[in-house]
Write a protein that holds these residues in place. Structure first.
Motif, PDB file in Angstrom:
ATOM      1  N   PRO A  35      37.476  -7.412  -5.615  1.00 33.75           N
ATOM      2  CA  PRO A  35      38.488  -6.781  -5.266  1.00 33.75           C
ATOM      3  C   PRO A  35      38.887  -5.548  -6.100  1.00 33.75           C
ATOM      4  N   GLU A  36      38.202  -5.435  -7.163  1.00 38.15           N
ATOM      5  CA  GLU A  36      38.383  -4.222  -8.113  1.00 38.15           C
ATOM      6  C   GLU A  36      37.988  -2.929  -7.507  1.00 38.15           C
ATOM      7  N   ASP A  37      36.908  -3.256  -6.261  1.00 41.23           N
ATOM      8  CA  ASP A  37      36.529  -1.970  -5.658  1.00 41.23           C
ATOM      9  C   ASP A  37      37.345  -1.460  -4.424  1.00 41.23           C
ATOM     10  N   SER A  38      38.368  -2.362  -4.181  1.00 41.78           N
ATOM     11  CA  SER A  38      39.525  -1.884  -3.379  1.00 41.78           C
ATOM     12  C   SER A  38      39.925  -0.559  -3.650  1.00 41.78           C
ATOM     13  N   SER A  39      39.953   0.668  -2.989  1.00 44.69           N
ATOM     14  CA  SER A  39      40.183   1.847  -3.140  1.00 44.69           C
ATOM     15  C   SER A  39      40.123   2.774  -1.944  1.00 44.69           C
ATOM     16  N   PHE A  40      40.292   3.982  -2.058  1.00 45.19           N
ATOM     17  CA  PHE A  40      40.289   5.041  -0.887  1.00 45.19           C
ATOM     18  C   PHE A  40      39.148   5.885  -1.046  1.00 45.19           C
ATOM     19  N   TYR A  41      37.947   5.594  -0.349  1.00 45.16           N
ATOM     20  CA  TYR A  41      36.650   6.428  -0.584  1.00 45.16           C
ATOM     21  C   TYR A  41      36.703   7.348   0.425  1.00 45.16           C
ATOM     22  N   ILE A  42      36.472   8.790  -0.224  1.00 42.25           N
ATOM     23  CA  ILE A  42      36.691   9.994   0.709  1.00 42.25           C
ATOM     24  C   ILE A  42      35.291  10.852   0.406  1.00 42.25           C
ATOM     25  N   CYS A  43      34.684  11.355   1.377  1.00 37.86           N
ATOM     26  CA  CYS A  43      33.482  12.092   1.414  1.00 37.86           C
ATOM     27  C   CYS A  43      33.763  13.743   1.429  1.00 37.86           C
ATOM     28  N   SER A  44      33.173  14.394   0.837  1.00 38.10           N
ATOM     29  CA  SER A  44      33.289  15.834   1.280  1.00 38.10           C
ATOM     30  C   SER A  44      31.706  16.306   1.736  1.00 38.10           C
ATOM     31  N   ALA A  45      31.795  17.336   2.319  1.00 38.86           N
ATOM     32  CA  ALA A  45      30.618  18.125   2.767  1.00 38.86           C
ATOM     33  C   ALA A  45      30.619  19.579   2.311  1.00 38.86           C
ATOM     34  N   MET A  46      29.646  20.107   1.981  1.00 42.58           N
ATOM     35  CA  MET A  46      29.596  21.435   1.493  1.00 42.58           C
ATOM     36  C   MET A  46      29.410  22.345   2.295  1.00 42.58           C
ATOM     37  N   SER A  47      30.049  23.466   2.784  1.00 39.75           N
ATOM     38  CA  SER A  47      29.934  24.425   3.893  1.00 39.75           C
ATOM     39  C   SER A  47      29.644  25.852   2.995  1.00 39.75           C
ATOM     40  N   GLY A  48      28.478  26.331   3.184  1.00 39.81           N
ATOM     41  CA  GLY A  48      28.496  27.580   2.463  1.00 39.81           C
ATOM     42  C   GLY A  48      28.155  27.456   0.828  1.00 39.81           C
ATOM     43  N   ALA A  49      28.587  28.245   0.096  1.00 33.18           N
ATOM     44  CA  ALA A  49      28.218  28.324  -1.242  1.00 33.18           C
ATOM     45  C   ALA A  49      28.662  27.185  -1.975  1.00 33.18           C
ATOM     46  N   ASP A  50      29.947  26.990  -1.769  1.00 34.13           N
ATOM     47  CA  ASP A  50      30.626  26.288  -2.593  1.00 34.13           C
ATOM     48  C   ASP A  50      31.998  25.560  -2.223  1.00 34.13           C
ATOM     49  N   THR A  51      32.159  25.666  -0.899  1.00 35.78           N
ATOM     50  CA  THR A  51      33.497  25.244  -0.295  1.00 35.78           C
ATOM     51  C   THR A  51      33.126  23.593   0.080  1.00 35.78           C
ATOM     52  N   GLN A  52      33.883  22.808  -0.190  1.00 32.10           N
ATOM     53  CA  GLN A  52      33.904  21.386   0.192  1.00 32.10           C
ATOM     54  C   GLN A  52      35.032  21.072   1.106  1.00 32.10           C
ATOM     55  N   TYR A  53      34.795  20.438   2.326  1.00 34.88           N
ATOM     56  CA  TYR A  53      35.646  19.932   3.300  1.00 34.88           C
ATOM     57  C   TYR A  53      35.718  18.424   3.127  1.00 34.88           C
ATOM     58  N   GLY A  74      36.328  14.439   4.410  1.00 36.07           N
ATOM     59  CA  GLY A  74      36.425  13.682   5.596  1.00 36.07           C
ATOM     60  C   GLY A  74      37.921  13.013   5.352  1.00 36.07           C
ATOM     61  N   PRO A  75      38.231  12.114   6.412  1.00 34.10           N
ATOM     62  CA  PRO A  75      39.563  11.814   6.261  1.00 34.10           C
ATOM     63  C   PRO A  75      39.844  10.340   5.656  1.00 34.10           C
ATOM     64  N   GLY A  76      38.679   9.818   4.981  1.00 34.25           N
ATOM     65  CA  GLY A  76      38.622   8.772   3.988  1.00 34.25           C
ATOM     66  C   GLY A  76      38.601   7.538   4.578  1.00 34.25           C
ATOM     67  N   THR A  77      38.314   6.350   3.779  1.00 37.03           N
ATOM     68  CA  THR A  77      37.996   5.288   4.407  1.00 37.03           C
ATOM     69  C   THR A  77      38.751   4.218   3.227  1.00 37.03           C
ATOM     70  N   ARG A  78      39.789   3.552   3.566  1.00 36.22           N
ATOM     71  CA  ARG A  78      40.465   2.782   2.951  1.00 36.22           C
ATOM     72  C   ARG A  78      39.845   1.150   2.786  1.00 36.22           C
ATOM     73  N   LEU A  79      39.408   0.898   1.765  1.00 33.80           N
ATOM     74  CA  LEU A  79      38.691  -0.256   1.578  1.00 33.80           C
ATOM     75  C   LEU A  79      39.515  -1.561   0.727  1.00 33.80           C
ATOM     76  N   THR A  80      39.667  -2.505   1.343  1.00 33.86           N
ATOM     77  CA  THR A  80      40.247  -3.757   0.793  1.00 33.86           C
ATOM     78  C   THR A  80      39.488  -4.800   0.803  1.00 33.86           C
ATOM     79  N   VAL A  81      39.228  -5.404  -0.340  1.00 35.19           N
ATOM     80  CA  VAL A  81      38.313  -6.324  -0.730  1.00 35.19           C
ATOM     81  C   VAL A  81      39.115  -7.794  -1.088  1.00 35.19           C
ATOM     82  N   LEU A  82      38.835  -8.665  -0.290  1.00 29.57           N
ATOM     83  CA  LEU A  82      39.956  -9.817  -0.539  1.00 29.57           C
ATOM     84  C   LEU A  82      39.299 -10.877  -1.371  1.00 29.57           C
TER      85      LEU A  82
END
Lengths: 114, 112
Positions: A86-104, A106-114
């Motif tokens: 349950p303590e791992d329940s959180s909003f997990y977001i990835c980003s990808a680097m395009s070019g030298a240093d700009t991160q874009y 993702g929309p995120g994944t909301r994880l709920t552990v019962l």
């Protein structure tokens, strides 16, 4: 351009199970992707940096055996939360680097552990 | 001292006004600066990047950078209720320029 997708957007699982989250860069190649976690009303916390073809670099305090990261191609990185609790329940977001240093992000994944 | 500091807010401005969001950073050698917008329950969305001293304008948004004073700001002209969100300032980590250091964000509320 610079679109990043994540799947699933939301997942509910039982304690002790493992969950895999996928992050894809749709219109560019990303040699570097990042995984963040965000708890309610807190800022982003970087978990790890994922480089294509090599082992991920984890931030201090992040258990690499619990949060498995694989960056198998220039457009795909996966995060597997093993033996989730349950303590791992959180909003997990990835980003990808395009070019030298700009991160874009993702929309995120909301994880709920019962 | 936090590496990237922002006032948590909320900053409340009326519709049509200019919203001014500020950010200070501690490492003088930082080179890249970003503003992201994050709506509640959503992931951050890049608004602007800035690398040189001075102003950079993009539509209703203007980023301002002053490296001597170590601050970066974001101005939003003609603020709209749809601009209500948390604005995150991010600065590249000089020790690993791939990484970003984020502030805790400023919550902006634009009221009609």
């Amino acid at each position: 351009g610079a679109v990043v997708s994540q799947h699933p957007s939301r997942v509910i699982c039982k304690s002790g199970t493992s969950v895999k989250i996928e992050c894809r860069s749709l219109d560019f190649q990303a040699t570097t992707m990042f995984w963040y976690r965000q708890f309610p009303k807190q800022s982003l916390m970087l978990m790890a940096t994922s480089n294509e073809g090599s082992k991920a670099t984890y931030e201090q305090g992040v258990e690499k055996d619990k949060f498995l990261i694989n960056h198998a191609s220039l457009t795909l990185s996966t995060l597997t939360v093993t033996s989730a609790h349950p303590e791992d329940s959180s909003f997990y977001i990835c980003s990808a680097m395009s070019g030298a240093d700009t991160q874009y992000f993702g929309p995120g994944t909301r994880l709920t552990v019962l | 001292q936090k590496e990237v500091e922002q006032n948590s807010g909320p900053l409340s401005v009326p519709e049509g006004a200019i919203a001014s969001l500020n950010c200070t950073y501690s490492d003088r050698v930082s080179q890249s600066f970003f503003w992201y917008r994050q709506y509640s329950g959503k992931s951050p969305e890049l608004i602007m990047s800035i690398y040189s001293n001075g102003d950079k304008e993009d539509g209703r948004f203007t980023a301002q950078l002053n490296k001597a004073s170590q601050y970066v700001s974001l101005l939003i002209r003609d603020s709209q209720p749809s601009d209500s969100a948390t604005y995150l300032c991010a600065v590249n980590d000089p020790r690993n320029t791939d990484k970003l250091i984020f502030g805790t964000g400023t919550r902006l509320q634009v009221f009609p």
